[in-house]
Design a protein around this motif. Structure first.
Motif, PDB file in Angstrom:
ATOM      1  N   ASP A 181     -91.915 -14.304  58.806  1.00 35.66           N
ATOM      2  CA  ASP A 181     -92.589 -15.198  58.378  1.00 35.66           C
ATOM      3  C   ASP A 181     -94.304 -15.126  58.416  1.00 35.66           C
ATOM      4  O   ASP A 181     -94.890 -16.019  58.779  1.00 35.66           O
ATOM      5  CB  ASP A 181     -92.290 -16.527  58.988  1.00 35.66           C
ATOM      6  N   VAL A 239     -90.276  -6.761  53.749  1.00 37.81           N
ATOM      7  CA  VAL A 239     -88.777  -7.381  53.941  1.00 37.81           C
ATOM      8  C   VAL A 239     -88.945  -8.005  55.552  1.00 37.81           C
ATOM      9  O   VAL A 239     -88.492  -9.192  55.842  1.00 37.81           O
ATOM     10  CB  VAL A 239     -87.628  -6.634  53.886  1.00 37.81           C
ATOM     11  N   SER A 241     -97.486 -12.469  56.202  1.00 38.18           N
ATOM     12  CA  SER A 241     -97.516 -11.702  55.019  1.00 38.18           C
ATOM     13  C   SER A 241     -97.404 -10.443  55.160  1.00 38.18           C
ATOM     14  O   SER A 241     -97.382  -9.903  56.374  1.00 38.18           O
ATOM     15  CB  SER A 241     -99.220 -11.945  54.603  1.00 38.18           C
ATOM     16  N   ASP A 242     -97.105  -9.772  54.126  1.00 39.62           N
ATOM     17  CA  ASP A 242     -96.610  -8.179  54.361  1.00 39.62           C
ATOM     18  C   ASP A 242     -98.069  -7.368  54.521  1.00 39.62           C
ATOM     19  O   ASP A 242     -97.873  -6.329  55.121  1.00 39.62           O
ATOM     20  CB  ASP A 242     -96.073  -7.770  52.935  1.00 39.62           C
ATOM     21  N   ILE A 260     -91.399 -11.303  55.573  1.00 39.24           N
ATOM     22  CA  ILE A 260     -90.622 -12.132  55.085  1.00 39.24           C
ATOM     23  C   ILE A 260     -89.642 -12.999  56.336  1.00 39.24           C
ATOM     24  O   ILE A 260     -89.636 -14.112  56.291  1.00 39.24           O
ATOM     25  CB  ILE A 260     -89.583 -11.835  54.002  1.00 39.24           C
ATOM     26  N   LYS A 261     -89.002 -11.963  56.945  1.00 39.32           N
ATOM     27  CA  LYS A 261     -88.022 -12.326  58.113  1.00 39.32           C
ATOM     28  C   LYS A 261     -89.073 -13.010  59.079  1.00 39.32           C
ATOM     29  O   LYS A 261     -88.576 -13.696  60.082  1.00 39.32           O
ATOM     30  CB  LYS A 261     -87.305 -11.194  58.674  1.00 39.32           C
TER      31      LYS A 261
END
Length: 79
Positions: free
Chosen positions: A36, A30, A38-39, A33-34
């Motif tokens: 911008d 998460v 990659s995890d 994503i916030k």
């Protein structure tokens, strides 16, 4: 190849972000994503054996995400 070490300041910032993320029950995915990114990038940042770290643009975006000041990620006194 020699291991790249993160500075004490880098480690402080990373731990502060991780603590704020966990306090909000936010997963690495998460946050990625916030932010911008990659995890896997967040995972690499939180792993002390990888060279990945937050830059000033990340810190500014993190302040928006966590609704705080960029200064909240820095120690009060030099390390």
């Amino acid at each position: 190849m020699s291991e790249i070490k993160k500075s004490a300041l880098d480690l402080y910032i990373i731990e502060r972000v991780k603590q704020m993320r966990q306090d909000r029950n936010m997963s690495q995915a998460v946050l990625a994503i916030k932010l911008d990114v990659s995890d896997s990038f967040i995972g690499a940042i939180e792993n002390p054996h990888h060279r990945a770290k937050y830059n000033t643009e990340h810190i500014n975006k993190l302040a928006v995400i966590f609704n705080c000041s960029p200064r909240d990620f820095l120690p009060e006194k030099p390390l």
